[in-house]
Design an enzyme around this catalytic site. Sequence first.
Site, short mmCIF file in Angstrom:
data_model
loop_
_atom_site.label_atom_id
_atom_site.label_comp_id
_atom_site.label_asym_id
_atom_site.label_seq_id
_atom_site.Cartn_x
_atom_site.Cartn_y
_atom_site.Cartn_z
N ASP A 296 30.45 45.82 32.04
CA ASP A 296 29.58 46.27 30.96
C ASP A 296 30.36 47.34 30.17
OD1 ASP A 296 27.51 46.72 29.19
OD2 ASP A 296 25.96 46.77 30.72
C1 NOJ Z 1 25.55 47.40 27.20
C2 NOJ Z 1 24.47 46.52 27.76
O1 NOJ Z 1 24.11 46.97 29.04
C3 NOJ Z 1 24.86 45.06 27.84
O2 NOJ Z 1 23.74 44.31 28.21
C4 NOJ Z 1 25.44 44.59 26.55
O3 NOJ Z 1 25.78 43.23 26.63
C5 NOJ Z 1 26.68 45.41 26.23
N1 NOJ Z 1 26.30 46.82 26.12
C6 NOJ Z 1 27.36 44.98 24.96
O4 NOJ Z 1 26.60 45.33 23.86
#
Ligand code: NOJ
Length: 769
Positions: A296
């Site tokens: 993430d």
């Molecule tokens: C953080 C989020 O937790 C995740 O779900 C997302 O895909 C990514 N950022 C990218 O935006």
Amino acid sequence: MKSTPLRPLFLNLILITTCLPLAAQMNSRNTPLDGPRPEIFSPATIKRADALIKQMTPEEKLAQLNQLFLFAADPKIDAAVTKGQVGSLLFVTDPTEINRLQHLAVENSRLHIPLIFGFDVIHGFRTIFPVPLAMASSWDPETVTRAQTVAAAEARSVGIDWAFAPMLDIARDPRWGRIMEGAGEDPYLGSAIARAQVRGFQGPAIGTPDHVLACMKHFAGYGAAEGGRDYDASYISDAQLHNVYLQPFHAAVEAGVGSVMSAYMDLNDVPATGNHMLQTEVLRDDWHFQGFVVSDADAVKSLEKHGFAKDPADAALRAFNAGVNMEMAIDQTAYSTLPAAFQAKQITLAQIDAAVKPILEAKIQLGLFEHPYNDVPHSQQVLNDPAHRTEALHAAERSAVLLRNENALLPLSKTAYKHIAVIGPVADNKHDTIGSWAFQEDANEAVTLLEGLRTKVGQSAKVDYAQGVQVKRLYPSFFDAIFKEPKEADWTADQAKSEYDKALSLARSADLVVLTLGEKQDMSGEAASRSSLDLPGEQQKLLEAVTALGKPTVLVLLNGRPLNITWASEHVPAILEAWYPGTQGGNAVANLLFGDVVPGGKLPLSWPRDVGQIPINYSHNLTQDYTAQAKRYWNEPSTPLYPFGYGLSYSTFAFSNLKVAEPQNKVGQPIHVTIDVENTGSVAADEVAQLYVHQQYGNASRPVRELKGFRRVNLAPHAKTTVDFTVTPADLSYWSPASRTWTEDASTFDLWSGNSSAAELHTTFTRTR
Ligand code: NOJ
């Protein structure tokens, strides 16, 4: 049908940190590996990736593991792409800009390896569908697949090859803002919705034209954040992890998902992004996952914040060794230290090859080497396709859940009402109709509830609107910078009073009130947890005052989590849960309220009476004093306000004739169950036949009931159908904390079928060895 259970998973691996040598962990294996191996890349793809790897330097390979955000053109990123130092970019959405960057990568880098562009395509790209929790409320995998097929086609048309979805986190705490992004509380329903989404995004195989690579997230346990506070640690028992939280992920792997995103939080004190047990033992060794793991955003660097890694270089090593192939970072990646780690012999060439291989395979199989560029004029046609809006309308209609309908107030008569008052802060706001996790929509085309109702009634009634109250977060959302909603200036006290009075006098003058309450767009989603489930702001006061006028009143909810509507459930005649219904939301709600479409959605979670009941999932265990189970609190019932699987219709249904073909059977055999469903009302309508199972005794205590089958059927008035279910041995297996392995017990089982988890029609079957 449920997939083969997770097997084998090993209790002690969960407790071991990533530092223990693999050999020590291997000793704990106590069941043979027998899961299927989903082949997601073709032999030709694999061969080509191997050949490419042979030509690449270690630095070139490691560069492919870097993924960077790009919100606006940046010369630094152009330079890095030109030199082949980046494998992927995310958040670039303009097709021309995507082509420009892709040209830089393909034409200038030594081996002409294209970038893979990723984006959060969660519930649509240009056409916005209902939020995922709503889609799960359809209990209709086919509708889910169709929606994500549209989302994939729109995203792919602009050059986005990779969707950061589906989110498969089971969530049993509605304080957690991201409950909106998942399929609710149940592993069986969650698994069905997971498979449907993978199929929608990827098509029958990775590389299907007009589709994208899917990315299941957040692996794993993110939905169990302590206190429902986003990003906080999760503590999940081994049994709950295997039997509940990992199930939808395993289903997605078996459905051929090509990538995985690691979660942010600590799982039982080991950060998910540095968690070898999750990213390697479970995912690769046990489930035979062939794709790649991306972290993430900034989750690798934050291993330092967790108190797990010493510094960014150590964080990179830990994530890399745990099994995270690619690092997603807002700026510089920690993985940029991996070339030095290779020089220092901290990682091997074989490890690097294994990390880069599935990334290259995905790029090859997606066709990026042959077709790296998108066709900009064509993308405009795809984005504007009216058929996509029709799909969004259909999905929103199928997602709404009718919670209450006293004296059949709904469907509304098309002739009885001449003056309709639409009241509430989310009734005429495009963004609150769309919900969180949408960035590329054309907000102008979103149809609010007010607009939908006005279109529906045309000249036959006057529809007036008053906002009534203003609703705001105490702490702003970091998404506010990305969401396009202009911020409303705070009302003065005088303004607040006058707006409130205006709403009440409008209600007084009308002959029908449609109260539209809930949460603003930024009140659910990431970093949008709440400590309360009350209607935010002064909506409860408004609700009570308007209801007290005694007009025919319908409450429509727009929100991303169950809210405390216990008062409304006793005083407001009709309640429709529309969730955040997307681009076509207003039209869908109008069709539902006036009966052009009959509601058929069901809750994908147990709806608590108030925040104090959390967690209140239906599949709890039975314990001491069963008869008092519903009265565990002395101040209110221990049952939810509305049970999992619940939802009303404008028709009525009768369930009968629940039969097991093999009431005496053997462990290891499937069981065939049939149930008759009859539409006993006077309109054609949908019903969801649901099947629940309970094991009466065995190796460990099992939940009071668990969903093991469902089917949404459409029935003409007075029509009857027989729905059949097959309960597989996998459905009756579970990971037992007593024997620390997957178990299928010889036991007697209760079986219920009906239209919610409170179904009463009952039979039993017995399994022997
Ligand atoms: C953080 C989020 O937790 C995740 O779900 C997302 O895909 C990514 N950022 C990218 O935006």
